[in-house]
Design a protein around this motif. Structure first.
Motif, PDB file in Angstrom:
ATOM      1  N   ARG A  55       0.838  -1.212   0.000  1.00 44.07           N
ATOM      2  CA  ARG A  55       0.000   0.000   0.000  1.00 44.07           C
ATOM      3  C   ARG A  55       0.866   1.253   0.000  1.00 44.07           C
ATOM      4  O   ARG A  55       0.605   2.204  -0.747  1.00 44.07           O
ATOM      5  CB  ARG A  55      -0.906   0.004   1.233  1.00 44.07           C
ATOM      6  CG  ARG A  55      -2.304  -0.461   0.925  1.00 44.07           C
ATOM      7  CD  ARG A  55      -3.221  -0.300   2.125  1.00 44.07           C
ATOM      8  NE  ARG A  55      -3.467  -1.654   2.589  1.00 44.07           N
ATOM      9  CZ  ARG A  55      -3.309  -2.110   3.813  1.00 44.07           C
ATOM     10  NH1 ARG A  55      -2.961  -1.324   4.781  1.00 44.07           N
ATOM     11  NH2 ARG A  55      -3.535  -3.364   4.104  1.00 44.07           N
ATOM     12  N   ALA A  56       1.888   1.253   0.824  1.00 46.23           N
ATOM     13  CA  ALA A  56       2.786   2.416   0.897  1.00 46.23           C
ATOM     14  C   ALA A  56       3.494   2.637  -0.438  1.00 46.23           C
ATOM     15  O   ALA A  56       3.617   3.777  -0.900  1.00 46.23           O
ATOM     16  CB  ALA A  56       3.805   2.221   2.014  1.00 46.23           C
ATOM     17  N   ASN A  57       3.938   1.557  -1.077  1.00 47.26           N
ATOM     18  CA  ASN A  57       4.598   1.680  -2.380  1.00 47.26           C
ATOM     19  C   ASN A  57       3.645   2.231  -3.431  1.00 47.26           C
ATOM     20  O   ASN A  57       4.044   3.050  -4.265  1.00 47.26           O
ATOM     21  CB  ASN A  57       5.163   0.333  -2.833  1.00 47.26           C
ATOM     22  CG  ASN A  57       6.470   0.010  -2.164  1.00 47.26           C
ATOM     23  OD1 ASN A  57       7.147   0.891  -1.658  1.00 47.26           O
ATOM     24  ND2 ASN A  57       6.829  -1.258  -2.166  1.00 47.26           N
ATOM     25  N   ALA A  58       2.400   1.797  -3.411  1.00 49.02           N
ATOM     26  CA  ALA A  58       1.414   2.296  -4.372  1.00 49.02           C
ATOM     27  C   ALA A  58       1.191   3.796  -4.175  1.00 49.02           C
ATOM     28  O   ALA A  58       1.111   4.559  -5.146  1.00 49.02           O
ATOM     29  CB  ALA A  58       0.099   1.530  -4.229  1.00 49.02           C
ATOM     30  N   ILE A  59       1.121   4.228  -2.918  1.00 44.85           N
ATOM     31  CA  ILE A  59       0.943   5.655  -2.631  1.00 44.85           C
ATOM     32  C   ILE A  59       2.155   6.443  -3.116  1.00 44.85           C
ATOM     33  O   ILE A  59       2.012   7.503  -3.743  1.00 44.85           O
ATOM     34  CB  ILE A  59       0.716   5.870  -1.118  1.00 44.85           C
ATOM     35  CG1 ILE A  59      -0.647   5.310  -0.715  1.00 44.85           C
ATOM     36  CG2 ILE A  59       0.841   7.342  -0.736  1.00 44.85           C
ATOM     37  CD1 ILE A  59      -0.850   5.209   0.782  1.00 44.85           C
ATOM     38  N   LEU A  60       3.338   5.936  -2.854  1.00 46.39           N
ATOM     39  CA  LEU A  60       4.554   6.628  -3.288  1.00 46.39           C
ATOM     40  C   LEU A  60       4.659   6.686  -4.809  1.00 46.39           C
ATOM     41  O   LEU A  60       5.081   7.701  -5.366  1.00 46.39           O
ATOM     42  CB  LEU A  60       5.795   5.953  -2.687  1.00 46.39           C
ATOM     43  CG  LEU A  60       5.952   6.124  -1.183  1.00 46.39           C
ATOM     44  CD1 LEU A  60       7.093   5.257  -0.669  1.00 46.39           C
ATOM     45  CD2 LEU A  60       6.171   7.583  -0.826  1.00 46.39           C
ATOM     46  N   ARG A  61       4.259   5.605  -5.491  1.00 46.76           N
ATOM     47  CA  ARG A  61       4.267   5.625  -6.968  1.00 46.76           C
ATOM     48  C   ARG A  61       3.304   6.675  -7.496  1.00 46.76           C
ATOM     49  O   ARG A  61       3.631   7.426  -8.420  1.00 46.76           O
ATOM     50  CB  ARG A  61       3.878   4.247  -7.529  1.00 46.76           C
ATOM     51  CG  ARG A  61       5.040   3.296  -7.686  1.00 46.76           C
ATOM     52  CD  ARG A  61       4.661   2.095  -8.528  1.00 46.76           C
ATOM     53  NE  ARG A  61       3.524   1.353  -7.989  1.00 46.76           N
ATOM     54  CZ  ARG A  61       3.618   0.398  -7.074  1.00 46.76           C
ATOM     55  NH1 ARG A  61       4.797   0.073  -6.577  1.00 46.76           N
ATOM     56  NH2 ARG A  61       2.539  -0.230  -6.658  1.00 46.76           N
TER      57      ARG A  61
END
Length: 76
Positions: A55-61
Motif C-alpha cells: 500500500r505504501a509503495n502504491a501511494i509513493l508511486r
C-alpha cells in the motif's frame, strides 16, 4: 459439578474441536508434521506487513507520478 466440562463430556459434545486442539498440540510439540502455531502467527504478521508495504509503495508511486507531471515544476 454444574458448568464444568470434563474430558469425557468434551469428547461427546465437541468432538471436532477436541480433535482440532489435539492435532494442533501434536504439531506444536513436533510429533506431527505441519505449521506450528508460532509459525502460523509469524506468517500472518509478515503477510500483514507485506500488505502495508505494498500500500505504501502504491501511494509513493502515485505521488511520484503526480509530482513528475506537475506543469510548473523546474527541471534539472
Amino acid at each position: 459439578m454444574h458448568g464444568r466440562i470434563t474430558a469425557g463430556s468434551a469428547q461427546r459434545k465437541y468432538p471436532e474441536a477436541l480433535r482440532t486442539w489435539v492435532k494442533k498440540a501434536e504439531i506444536d510439540a513436533g510429533a506431527r508434521p505441519g505449521t506450528t502455531s508460532q509459525d502460523a502467527q509469524r506468517i500472518r504478521e509478515l503477510e500483514a506487513e507485506n500488505r502495508e508495504l505494498r500500500r505504501a509503495n502504491a501511494i509513493l508511486r502515485s505521488a511520484s507520478a503526480f509530482f513528475a507531471a506537475e506543469p510548473g515544476r523546474p527541471s534539472r
